[in-house]
Motif scaffolding. Structure first.
Motif, PDB file in Angstrom:
ATOM      1  N   ARG A   1     121.405 121.651  41.602  1.00  0.00           N
ATOM      2  CA  ARG A   1     122.427 121.899  42.628  1.00  0.00           C
ATOM      3  C   ARG A   1     121.996 121.301  43.963  1.00  0.00           C
ATOM      4  N   HIS A   2     120.726 121.465  44.292  1.00  0.00           N
ATOM      5  CA  HIS A   2     120.224 120.891  45.541  1.00  0.00           C
ATOM      6  C   HIS A   2     120.339 119.370  45.525  1.00  0.00           C
ATOM      7  N   VAL A   3     119.982 118.745  44.393  1.00  0.00           N
ATOM      8  CA  VAL A   3     120.092 117.289  44.299  1.00  0.00           C
ATOM      9  C   VAL A   3     121.535 116.850  44.518  1.00  0.00           C
ATOM     10  N   HIS A   4     122.466 117.528  43.853  1.00  0.00           N
ATOM     11  CA  HIS A   4     123.877 117.147  43.956  1.00  0.00           C
ATOM     12  C   HIS A   4     124.432 117.351  45.363  1.00  0.00           C
ATOM     13  N   GLU A   5     123.983 118.394  46.032  1.00  0.00           N
ATOM     14  CA  GLU A   5     124.568 118.729  47.328  1.00  0.00           C
ATOM     15  C   GLU A   5     123.843 118.092  48.508  1.00  0.00           C
ATOM     16  N   ALA A   6     122.531 117.880  48.385  1.00  0.00           N
ATOM     17  CA  ALA A   6     121.757 117.462  49.557  1.00  0.00           C
ATOM     18  C   ALA A   6     121.294 116.015  49.527  1.00  0.00           C
ATOM     19  N   LEU A   7     121.102 115.432  48.346  1.00  0.00           N
ATOM     20  CA  LEU A   7     120.551 114.074  48.294  1.00  0.00           C
ATOM     21  C   LEU A   7     121.677 113.043  48.364  1.00  0.00           C
TER      22      LEU A   7
ATOM     23  N   GLY B   1     121.356 126.876  36.133  1.00  0.00           N
ATOM     24  CA  GLY B   1     119.956 126.561  36.356  1.00  0.00           C
ATOM     25  C   GLY B   1     119.362 127.341  37.513  1.00  0.00           C
ATOM     26  N   ARG B   2     118.159 126.920  37.933  1.00  0.00           N
ATOM     27  CA  ARG B   2     117.424 127.642  38.971  1.00  0.00           C
ATOM     28  C   ARG B   2     117.664 127.074  40.370  1.00  0.00           C
ATOM     29  N   GLY B   3     118.569 126.120  40.500  1.00  0.00           N
ATOM     30  CA  GLY B   3     118.951 125.622  41.823  1.00  0.00           C
ATOM     31  C   GLY B   3     118.497 124.213  42.132  1.00  0.00           C
TER      32      GLY B   3
ATOM     33  N   VAL C   1     119.287 109.948  52.854  1.00  0.00           N
ATOM     34  CA  VAL C   1     118.339 111.065  52.876  1.00  0.00           C
ATOM     35  C   VAL C   1     117.018 110.613  52.271  1.00  0.00           C
ATOM     36  N   GLU C   2     115.912 111.076  52.857  1.00  0.00           N
ATOM     37  CA  GLU C   2     114.593 110.772  52.307  1.00  0.00           C
ATOM     38  C   GLU C   2     114.065 111.967  51.530  1.00  0.00           C
ATOM     39  N   VAL C   3     113.340 111.669  50.459  1.00  0.00           N
ATOM     40  CA  VAL C   3     112.830 112.714  49.579  1.00  0.00           C
ATOM     41  C   VAL C   3     111.473 112.260  49.051  1.00  0.00           C
TER      42      VAL C   3
ATOM     43  N   LEU D   1     111.816 119.161  46.178  1.00  0.00           N
ATOM     44  CA  LEU D   1     113.062 119.594  46.790  1.00  0.00           C
ATOM     45  C   LEU D   1     112.803 120.724  47.785  1.00  0.00           C
ATOM     46  N   ALA D   2     113.847 121.356  48.246  1.00  0.00           N
ATOM     47  CA  ALA D   2     113.718 122.414  49.239  1.00  0.00           C
ATOM     48  C   ALA D   2     113.063 123.654  48.647  1.00  0.00           C
ATOM     49  N   ASP D   3     112.474 124.474  49.531  1.00  0.00           N
ATOM     50  CA  ASP D   3     111.907 125.775  49.159  1.00  0.00           C
ATOM     51  C   ASP D   3     110.836 125.662  48.084  1.00  0.00           C
ATOM     52  N   GLY D   4     110.095 124.543  48.101  1.00  0.00           N
ATOM     53  CA  GLY D   4     108.996 124.389  47.161  1.00  0.00           C
ATOM     54  C   GLY D   4     109.405 124.027  45.749  1.00  0.00           C
ATOM     55  N   MET D   5     110.672 123.784  45.499  1.00  0.00           N
ATOM     56  CA  MET D   5     111.116 123.407  44.157  1.00  0.00           C
ATOM     57  C   MET D   5     110.668 121.990  43.828  1.00  0.00           C
ATOM     58  N   THR D   6     110.236 121.796  42.594  1.00  0.00           N
ATOM     59  CA  THR D   6     109.924 120.466  42.077  1.00  0.00           C
ATOM     60  C   THR D   6     110.592 120.312  40.727  1.00  0.00           C
ATOM     61  N   ARG D   7     111.266 119.191  40.538  1.00  0.00           N
ATOM     62  CA  ARG D   7     111.941 118.948  39.265  1.00  0.00           C
ATOM     63  C   ARG D   7     111.549 117.563  38.751  1.00  0.00           C
ATOM     64  N   GLN D   8     111.559 117.431  37.421  1.00  0.00           N
ATOM     65  CA  GLN D   8     111.188 116.172  36.785  1.00  0.00           C
ATOM     66  C   GLN D   8     112.446 115.444  36.293  1.00  0.00           C
ATOM     67  N   TYR D   9     112.517 114.146  36.592  1.00  0.00           N
ATOM     68  CA  TYR D   9     113.644 113.345  36.144  1.00  0.00           C
ATOM     69  C   TYR D   9     113.135 112.022  35.586  1.00  0.00           C
TER      70      TYR D   9
END
Length: 320
Positions: free
Chosen positions: A85-91, A80-82, A95-97, A50-58
Motif C-alpha cells: 500500500r505504501h509503494v502504491h500510494e507514496a512512490l 497485507g501488512r502495509g 520520489v527517492e527510496v 519503506l516508511a516506519d521501518g518496513m522493508t519489502r523484497q521485490y
C-alpha cells in the motif's frame, strides 16, 4: 546463491511509474546522478526500505543488460501488512527510496530446455529468465496463471513477443494451470522454474516428485510450512569472528540472540524467504527451516539463515 556481503545500499529515484495490470504498478528506479547500477542476473531481488521501518523484497524484472535503471512490479495486497500500500500510494515519480541488493537465491541454471510456471505476481522473476533463455538458444515454455487477464502483469507483451510458447490460464476463463498435463511425465534435459502463491508451489512440488533431483527451482513469497524443530531445548552458537558463545533458548531465533548481544547482522524479512541473514556455518549440524535452499543445498551444511533455522546439535560454530 549471491551473498548479502556483496550487496550495496543505494538511494534511487522513481523515474517512471505505470500501471502494469489490475492492482499492479511498475516502477523504474535510477540513480539521481545517472551512474550505472550494479550488475544483476535473472532471479535477483532487492530490498526496498519503506516508511516506519518496513522493508519489502521485490524481484527485478527489467533487462539485466540495462544498467541505467532497475524495474520492479508491485501488487497491491489489500490484506497485507502495509508495504505494498505504501509503494502504491507514496512512490510516485521523483520520489527517492533506499534499496539494498541485488540478491539472488533463484538463479537461472543453464539448461537446454525450461518449463516456467508462474502464478500472479510470480511472473516478475520469470520475465528476465525468458530473455536469458532466448539469448542462450534454450527451448522454453511458459504457463502463466492469474485471476483474470486484467490482473496478469506483462501478459500482453509476452504473448506479442513469444506467441505459442506462452500459455495463459486466466482462472475466470479456463480455471487453474493444468499441472498434470505439463508435469505429469518427466522430460529429459529440462529444468522447471516456478514462482507464485503457496498453493501453486506445493502443487508443482507434488507433480515434480518423480522428476530427477535438482530439476525443480522455486521462489516463495511466504514461508513454507515446517515441522517441529529437531531440538526443542537450548543450544549454543559460537561466533568465530567475535569469539563470543551465546545460548539460544527455544523461544528465540539465533538472529534475535545475536542482535541482543549487540552484534550487528544484516537482516530483513525474518521469515527465511529473503536471504539477507545468510551466515556461513563452520562446524555443527543445521536444522534448516528456511524457504530458500533446496535439499541438496541444505545437505552441504555450509550456510544457514539464522532468522529461522536452528541447530540440530548442541553447538554451532558460525562465521560471525
Amino acid at each position: 546463491m549471491s551473498s548479502a556481503h556483496d550487496e550495496v545500499k543505494l538511494d534511487l529515484r522513481v523515474t517512471a511509474r505505470r500501471d502494469g495490470a489490475e492492482g499492479v504498478i511498475v516502477l523504474e528506479l535510477a540513480d539521481p546522478s545517472g551512474v550505472d547500477l550494479p550488475e544483476w542476473a535473472p532471479g535477483a531481488h532487492v530490498d526496498v526500505e519503506l516508511a516506519d521501518g518496513m522493508t519489502r523484497q521485490y524481484s527485478l524484472c527489467g533487462a539485466p543488460s540495462d544498467r541505467s535503471s532497475w524495474r520492479i512490479a508491485v501488487l497491491r495486497e489489500p490484506t497485507g501488512r502495509g508495504g505494498s500500500r505504501h509503494v502504491h500510494e507514496a512512490l510516485t515519480e521523483g520520489v527517492e527510496v533506499r534499496l539494498r541488493g541485488p540478491r539472488n537465491h533463484f538463479p537461472l541454471v543453464s539448461s537446454p530446455r525450461y518449463v516456467f510456471i508462474a502464478g500472479g505476481i510470480g511472473i516478475t522473476p520469470i520475465v528476465p529468465m525468458l530473455r536469458a533463455a532466448d539469448a542462450a538458444d534454450a527451448g522454453w515454455e511458459l504457463h502463466y496463471g492469474g485471476r483474470s487477464r486484467r490482473s496478469m502483469a506483462f501478459l500482453q507483451a509476452l504473448e506479442d513477443t513469444s506467441g505459442h510458447r506462452v500459455t495463459p490460464y486466466p482462472q475466470d476463463e479456463v480455471g487453474l494451470i493444468d499441472l498434470h498435463r505439463i508435469l505429469g511425465t518427466p522430460q529429459p534435459d529440462t529444468l522447471v522454474y516456478s514462482c507464485g502463491p503457496e498453493p501453486l508451489l506445493r502443487a508443482v512440488e507434488q507433480h515434480c516428485a518423480d522428476w530427477p533431483e535438482g530439476t525443480l527451482h522455486l521462489e516463495r513469497f511466504n514461508p513454507r510450512d515446517v515441522s517441529e524443530p529437531v531440538l526443542t531445548e537450548t543450544f549454543e552458537v559460537e561466533l568465530a569472528t567475535t569469539g563470543v558463545t551465546l545460548t539460544v533458548p527455544p523461544e528465540k531465533s539465533i538472529l534475535e540472540v545475536v542482535e541482543e548481544a549487540g552484534i550487528p547482522v544484516l537482516a530483513s524479512c525474518r521469515e527465511g524467504i529473503c536471504g539477507t541473514c545468510e551466515t556461513r556455518v563452520l562446524a555443527g549440524e543445521v536444522d534448516h527451516r528456511d524457504s530458500l535452499m533446496n535439499p541438496s543445498e541444505q545437505a552441504t551444511n555450509d550456510a544457514m539463515f539464522i532468522c529461522v533455522s536452528r541447530a540440530a546439535c548442541p553447538r554451532l560454530l558460525l562465521d560471525l
